[in-house]
Design an enzyme around this catalytic site. Structure first.
Site: not given
Length: 200
Positions: A64, A176
């Site tokens: 991320s 994610h």
């Protein structure tokens, strides 16, 4: 996982993170790849100076924002022997228009997109893609709405087109943060194999 295979692992807390007060958290405002990058390089220098790490056998990786930091790192230094970019933000310009938390997320870091377009480009790792010499593994979930897979694909394809050493692994159905245990295990295996294959 890495430590259990004999690696020394540095988990830095660079400016822009939390735990050190409000100012520390806000110190990367309009500065992604600035003081945060310097903090991480200072950490790498420290573990080398302490004899914990061998400067000729270091690798880098992150997920991320850590993926952003890794993509920024390989576009700004060749000190690492290999890198893994997981679900990483690589192009802030496109990220601003496709993430599921647009526009407030990046607006809060850089200011509104229309007025700060040049700043978005200047802080995008893909802008400096030609500098990459480090072998890069890009990992992304195909169902990631937070940092859509196009971010990883753009970075990987740019490296591939330039003939740089790069691989990309796409995980079906994964958002994610990976949810399926088989994929979690496969991810760890790929990371370990990529690093080990580039550092004896």
């Amino acid at each position: 996982m890495m430590a259990s295979h004999g690696w020394a692992v540095l988990l830095p807390n660079p400016r822009g993170s939390d735990g050190q007060g409000t100012q520390f958290t806000e110190d990367n405002f309009q500065d992604w790849g600035g003081q945060d990058f310097q903090d991480e390089m200072d950490g790498a220098d420290y573990v080398v100076a302490q004899g914990i790490a061998n400067k000729d056998k270091m690798v880098a990786g992150g997920w991320s924002y850590g993926g952003f930091m890794t993509s920024w790192t390989v576009t700004h230094t060749d000190r690492f022997k290999a890198a893994v970019i997981g679900a990483g933000v690589t192009d802030l310009t496109s990220m601003a228009t496709i993430t599921d938390i647009a526009p407030s997320f990046l607006d809060g870091y850089f200011g509104d997109f229309a007025s700060h377009h040049d700043m978005y480009r200047e802080h995008s790792p893909v802008t400096y893609i030609n500098n990459v010499k480090t072998p890069v593994l890009v990992v992304h979930g195909e169902a990631d709405d937070r940092v859509p897979m196009s971010q990883g694909t753009e970075f990987y394809n740019s490296l591939h087109f330039m003939g740089r050493e790069a691989q990309m692994i796409r995980f079906p159905r994964e958002p994610h943060v990976f949810a399926e245990r088989d994929h979690q295990e496969a991810l760890l295996t790929h990371v370990l194999d990529w690093f080990s294959s580039h550092v004896q």
